[in-house]
Design a protein around this motif. Structure first.
Motif, PDB file in Angstrom:
ATOM      1  N   LEU A  29      13.053 -11.241 -23.441  1.00  0.00           N
ATOM      2  CA  LEU A  29      11.780 -10.936 -24.093  1.00  0.00           C
ATOM      3  C   LEU A  29      10.654 -10.689 -23.090  1.00  0.00           C
ATOM      4  O   LEU A  29       9.728  -9.926 -23.372  1.00  0.00           O
ATOM      5  N   ILE A  30      10.738 -11.337 -21.920  1.00  0.00           N
ATOM      6  CA  ILE A  30       9.662 -11.208 -20.930  1.00  0.00           C
ATOM      7  C   ILE A  30       9.507  -9.752 -20.459  1.00  0.00           C
ATOM      8  O   ILE A  30       8.421  -9.182 -20.542  1.00  0.00           O
ATOM      9  N   PRO A  31      10.567  -9.088 -19.963  1.00  0.00           N
ATOM     10  CA  PRO A  31      10.401  -7.683 -19.585  1.00  0.00           C
ATOM     11  C   PRO A  31      10.149  -6.770 -20.780  1.00  0.00           C
ATOM     12  O   PRO A  31       9.416  -5.782 -20.667  1.00  0.00           O
ATOM     13  N   TYR A  32      10.746  -7.080 -21.932  1.00  0.00           N
ATOM     14  CA  TYR A  32      10.489  -6.260 -23.119  1.00  0.00           C
ATOM     15  C   TYR A  32       8.998  -6.233 -23.446  1.00  0.00           C
ATOM     16  O   TYR A  32       8.430  -5.166 -23.749  1.00  0.00           O
ATOM     17  N   ALA A  33       8.340  -7.377 -23.376  1.00  0.00           N
ATOM     18  CA  ALA A  33       6.926  -7.455 -23.731  1.00  0.00           C
ATOM     19  C   ALA A  33       6.069  -6.577 -22.838  1.00  0.00           C
ATOM     20  O   ALA A  33       5.015  -6.096 -23.253  1.00  0.00           O
ATOM     21  N   ARG A  34       6.528  -6.337 -21.606  1.00  0.00           N
ATOM     22  CA  ARG A  34       5.726  -5.572 -20.652  1.00  0.00           C
ATOM     23  C   ARG A  34       6.166  -4.118 -20.527  1.00  0.00           C
ATOM     24  O   ARG A  34       5.347  -3.240 -20.269  1.00  0.00           O
ATOM     25  N   LEU A  35       7.459  -3.873 -20.686  1.00  0.00           N
ATOM     26  CA  LEU A  35       8.003  -2.535 -20.452  1.00  0.00           C
ATOM     27  C   LEU A  35       8.383  -1.804 -21.733  1.00  0.00           C
ATOM     28  O   LEU A  35       8.599  -0.596 -21.713  1.00  0.00           O
ATOM     29  N   ALA A  51      11.166  -1.168 -24.828  1.00  0.00           N
ATOM     30  CA  ALA A  51      12.567  -1.327 -25.211  1.00  0.00           C
ATOM     31  C   ALA A  51      13.523  -1.110 -24.040  1.00  0.00           C
ATOM     32  O   ALA A  51      14.190  -0.079 -23.938  1.00  0.00           O
ATOM     33  N   VAL A  52      13.608  -2.099 -23.166  1.00  0.00           N
ATOM     34  CA  VAL A  52      14.576  -2.079 -22.069  1.00  0.00           C
ATOM     35  C   VAL A  52      15.928  -2.524 -22.609  1.00  0.00           C
ATOM     36  O   VAL A  52      16.022  -3.527 -23.328  1.00  0.00           O
ATOM     37  N   ASP A  53      16.978  -1.790 -22.298  1.00  0.00           N
ATOM     38  CA  ASP A  53      18.320  -2.180 -22.721  1.00  0.00           C
ATOM     39  C   ASP A  53      18.643  -3.579 -22.226  1.00  0.00           C
ATOM     40  O   ASP A  53      18.446  -3.903 -21.050  1.00  0.00           O
ATOM     41  N   ARG A  54      19.137  -4.408 -23.116  1.00  0.00           N
ATOM     42  CA  ARG A  54      19.342  -5.823 -22.768  1.00  0.00           C
ATOM     43  C   ARG A  54      20.411  -5.995 -21.689  1.00  0.00           C
ATOM     44  O   ARG A  54      20.339  -6.913 -20.875  1.00  0.00           O
TER      45      ARG A  54
END
Length: 390
Positions: free
Chosen positions: A59-65, A67-70
């Motif tokens: 969730l941390i990178p998603y919130a900033r970037l 929809a990053v592939d998990r």
């Protein structure tokens, strides 16, 4: 500690914007640097067992970037000896180049006189021997993580490998099915970083500086909390950390700022997103209230009848403010907003956008709104969700 009188004064709004930029929520994200850039920028990404939409470190990178592939997230953290897991703010993923700066904590663990778990004779050496011959391995592969089904009832093997992790002889090099995967530090850490040569003062000075950079501006307590230092440890080095003293309108306590954060006014586009309750933007409750006027509390461990906002209430960030909370769940391909709290009607479009984007990221095709703390806003939110859904 004698603190030089601050010459820089910040308004509460200026401080809030500095905080948002420092945490990666204001301005265009560095997509080229990606997840690894986020990790280095924040200095630490907290891990946690709870997974509702996704695990917190996803969730941390998603919130900033966005929809990053998990799978990309996991690969970015754990391949090419880029990161290691250790005790920072909590159990955190840390950039591998910071390994030398946690020498003070490894030394402290090695000199610790008392532990909660007893270490059976010979088991520690056996674990190291097995890892040298067969690693990387999970605790289960080493011989078993638990003696019984109780979560706290560790086997001797688990006690030994966790002790070795804290001492720095062993490193967690990835999570596999949420199990730690252990290997010898001599294999996992690059030779140039594999040392405890730095004294405590140098380690603390570095971590205080990093905390100040990641926070943008913070009080003594804020800076100490970031890597869970003691207040007196911060006091001992902050004058030589490179951070500069400032006053912030309404804070009521001395503060320090990253000088680079003061060079240019924070500008740019704000992110609209759901935040993990373990996001470093809102780690410290008193700071979150001071910066955003928002009370943040994780209620996962609160008895259900006493919960106010829900099991995993995720704050909603929009326009540089925290404008509500969503307690989410998943039912098949539907993201369910079990409980929503809104900071007034103006928050409705932002909360709807955050819900729809999060649903798309976790491959949900629908969003269902259930309880809204202000019932008169439920229909408006549901309508806005429908409008925002592709």
């Amino acid at each position: 500690m004698t603190t030089p009188p601050p010459t820089i004064q910040l308004s509460a709004d200026e401080a809030r914007r500095i905080v948002l930029r420092a945490q990666g929520f204001l301005g265009a994200p560095d997509r080229k640097a990606g997840v690894r850039g986020i990790l280095r920028h924040l200095g630490a990404v907290q891990l946690d067992t709870i997974s509702v939409l996704a695990r917190s470190h996803e969730l941390i990178p998603y919130a900033r970037l966005g929809a990053v592939d998990r799978r990309t997230v996991e690969k970015a953290y754990w391949t090419d000896t880029h990161a290691f897991e250790y005790w920072s703010h909590a159990a955190c993923i840390l950039p591998i180049e910071e390994w030398p700066h946690f020498a003070f904590r490894r030394r402290s663990y090695r000199s610790r006189p008392h532990w909660n778990h007893q270490l059976p004779d010979g088991v520690y050496d056996q674990v190291i021997k097995q890892l040298r011959a067969e690693g990387p391995l999970t605790a289960t592969e080493l011989g078993g993580a638990k003696r019984t089904s109780e979560w706290w009832d560790w086997s001797g093997t688990k006690v030994a490998v966790e002790r070795a992790l804290m001492y720095g002889e062993v490193v967690c090099v990835e999570r596999r099915g949420w199990k730690r995967v252990y290997d010898l530090a001599e294999r996992a850490v690059p030779d140039s970083l594999l040392h405890d040569d730095l004294d405590d003062t140098e380690c603390l000075r570095r971590l205080v500086r990093l905390a100040g950079q990641s926070l943008g501006v913070g009080t003594r307590a804020d800076i100490a909390d970031y890597h869970r230092l003691k207040g007196e440890q911060v006091d001992a080095v902050i004058a030589d950390s490179g951070l500069v003293p400032v006053t912030v309108e309404g804070w009521g306590k001395p503060a320090w700022a990253d000088p680079a954060a003061l060079e240019t006014p924070p500008r740019g586009r704000h992110r609209t997103t759901l935040l993990s309750p373990f996001d470093s933007l809102i780690w410290e409750r008193a700071r979150t209230e001071r910066v955003f006027g928002f009370t943040h509390r994780l209620e996962a461990y609160v008895p259900k009848p006493k919960r106010v906002y829900g099991y995993f209430a995720m704050p909603v960030l929009a326009g540089g403010h925290l404008v509500g909370r969503v307690d989410p769940a998943r039912e098949g391909r539907t993201l369910v907003a079990k409980q929503v709290t809104l900071d007034g009607p103006k928050a409705v479009p932002a909360v709807a956008q955050a819900l729809v984007e999060a649903a798309s990221w976790v491959n949900c095709t629908d969003v269902r709104v259930e309880k809204v703390a202000a019932p008169e806003l439920r229909e408006a939110l549901a309508r806005e969700v429908t409008r925002a859904t592709p």
